[in-house]
Design a protein around this motif. Structure first.
Motif, PDB file in Angstrom:
ATOM      1  N   ARG A   1       0.832  -1.204   0.000  1.00 23.48           N
ATOM      2  CA  ARG A   1       0.000   0.000   0.000  1.00 23.48           C
ATOM      3  C   ARG A   1       0.868   1.257   0.000  1.00 23.48           C
ATOM      4  NH1 ARG A   1      -3.099  -1.597   5.171  1.00 23.48           N
ATOM      5  NH2 ARG A   1      -3.793   0.536   5.106  1.00 23.48           N
ATOM      6  N   ASP A   2       0.368   2.299  -0.646  1.00 25.30           N
ATOM      7  CA  ASP A   2       1.086   3.573  -0.725  1.00 25.30           C
ATOM      8  C   ASP A   2       0.603   4.517   0.365  1.00 25.30           C
ATOM      9  OD1 ASP A   2       2.365   2.664  -3.022  1.00 25.30           O
ATOM     10  OD2 ASP A   2       0.856   3.544  -4.345  1.00 25.30           O
ATOM     11  N   TYR A   3       1.511   5.385   0.793  1.00 24.59           N
ATOM     12  CA  TYR A   3       1.157   6.453   1.727  1.00 24.59           C
ATOM     13  C   TYR A   3       0.932   7.720   0.904  1.00 24.59           C
ATOM     14  CZ  TYR A   3       3.249   3.503   5.414  1.00 24.59           C
ATOM     15  OH  TYR A   3       3.564   2.478   6.272  1.00 24.59           O
ATOM     16  N   HIS A   4       0.054   8.571   1.365  1.00 25.69           N
ATOM     17  CA  HIS A   4      -0.210   9.849   0.702  1.00 25.69           C
ATOM     18  C   HIS A   4       0.229  10.958   1.647  1.00 25.69           C
ATOM     19  CE1 HIS A   4      -2.632   7.947  -2.463  1.00 25.69           C
ATOM     20  NE2 HIS A   4      -2.903   7.069  -1.503  1.00 25.69           N
ATOM     21  N   LEU A   5       1.008  11.891   1.128  1.00 25.36           N
ATOM     22  CA  LEU A   5       1.501  13.001   1.928  1.00 25.36           C
ATOM     23  C   LEU A   5       0.639  14.227   1.668  1.00 25.36           C
ATOM     24  CD1 LEU A   5       3.773  13.685   3.931  1.00 25.36           C
ATOM     25  CD2 LEU A   5       5.063  14.572   1.995  1.00 25.36           C
ATOM     26  N   LEU A   6       0.084  14.783   2.746  1.00 28.05           N
ATOM     27  CA  LEU A   6      -0.764  15.960   2.652  1.00 28.05           C
ATOM     28  C   LEU A   6      -0.047  17.165   3.245  1.00 28.05           C
ATOM     29  CD1 LEU A   6      -4.109  14.459   4.048  1.00 28.05           C
ATOM     30  CD2 LEU A   6      -3.315  14.452   1.692  1.00 28.05           C
ATOM     31  N   VAL A   7      -0.154  18.291   2.573  1.00 27.52           N
ATOM     32  CA  VAL A   7       0.375  19.550   3.100  1.00 27.52           C
ATOM     33  C   VAL A   7      -0.812  20.476   3.266  1.00 27.52           C
ATOM     34  CG1 VAL A   7       1.831  21.548   2.641  1.00 27.52           C
ATOM     35  CG2 VAL A   7       2.623  19.277   2.018  1.00 27.52           C
ATOM     36  N   ASP A   8      -1.044  20.892   4.493  1.00 27.05           N
ATOM     37  CA  ASP A   8      -2.186  21.746   4.828  1.00 27.05           C
ATOM     38  C   ASP A   8      -3.501  21.172   4.279  1.00 27.05           C
ATOM     39  OD1 ASP A   8      -0.460  23.503   6.130  1.00 27.05           O
ATOM     40  OD2 ASP A   8      -0.146  24.707   4.320  1.00 27.05           O
ATOM     41  N   GLY A   9      -3.647  19.844   4.349  1.00 33.11           N
ATOM     42  CA  GLY A   9      -4.878  19.178   3.934  1.00 33.11           C
ATOM     43  C   GLY A   9      -4.992  18.830   2.471  1.00 33.11           C
ATOM     44  N   LYS A  10      -3.986  19.164   1.653  1.00 32.33           N
ATOM     45  CA  LYS A  10      -4.029  18.870   0.222  1.00 32.33           C
ATOM     46  C   LYS A  10      -2.932  17.872  -0.129  1.00 32.33           C
ATOM     47  CE  LYS A  10      -5.794  23.425  -0.801  1.00 32.33           C
ATOM     48  NZ  LYS A  10      -5.502  24.734  -1.340  1.00 32.33           N
ATOM     49  N   GLU A  11      -3.288  16.850  -0.905  1.00 26.15           N
ATOM     50  CA  GLU A  11      -2.320  15.818  -1.284  1.00 26.15           C
ATOM     51  C   GLU A  11      -1.279  16.390  -2.244  1.00 26.15           C
ATOM     52  OE1 GLU A  11      -2.176  11.648  -3.700  1.00 26.15           O
ATOM     53  OE2 GLU A  11      -3.963  12.038  -2.487  1.00 26.15           O
ATOM     54  N   ILE A  12      -0.009  16.131  -1.919  1.00 26.36           N
ATOM     55  CA  ILE A  12       1.054  16.602  -2.809  1.00 26.36           C
ATOM     56  C   ILE A  12       1.949  15.480  -3.314  1.00 26.36           C
ATOM     57  CG2 ILE A  12       1.148  18.923  -1.850  1.00 26.36           C
ATOM     58  CD1 ILE A  12       3.828  17.972  -0.529  1.00 26.36           C
TER      59      ILE A  12
END
Length: 104
Positions: free
Chosen positions: A16-27
């Motif tokens: 499974r992949d992790y998703h990185l969010l910056v201030d609530g938005k996926e980057i």
């Protein structure tokens, strides 16, 4: 600001992949065993890693001193936690399932 994001090879979540969010938005999408350089938008305040319904606590961008962070499963490196606590981490501890740390 550019940061280097490291995700070590861990048995837990290997498919499974992790998703990185910056201030609530996926980057970014972070795959197992990878290191990638990510440019954070100007004025970014918080980072958060997410997988399915579980996540990490919010991490302050100002705490990134070396420009490198490690995103990993919070219990995979401890045998006791990996055997006995997965139900806790996917229910009550779902916001502590992943961990973001600065790398030296």
């Amino acid at each position: 600001m550019e940061i280097e994001v490291i995700r070590p090879k861990q048995f837990a979540d290997m498919a499974r992949d992790y998703h990185l969010l910056v201030d609530g938005k996926e980057i970014a999408v972070i795959r197992r065993g990878t290191t990638q350089t990510i440019t954070l938008p100007e004025g970014s305040k918080t980072l958060k890693a997410v997988i399915d319904w579980c996540s990490s606590p919010e991490f302050q961008v100002c705490d990134i001193g070396s420009g490198k962070i490690v995103v990993k499963n919070s219990f995979a490196s401890n045998f006791f936690k990996a055997v006995f606590l997965p139900l806790y981490y996917i229910s009550l501890g779902k916001e502590k399932y992943l961990k973001i740390e600065t790398s030296l």
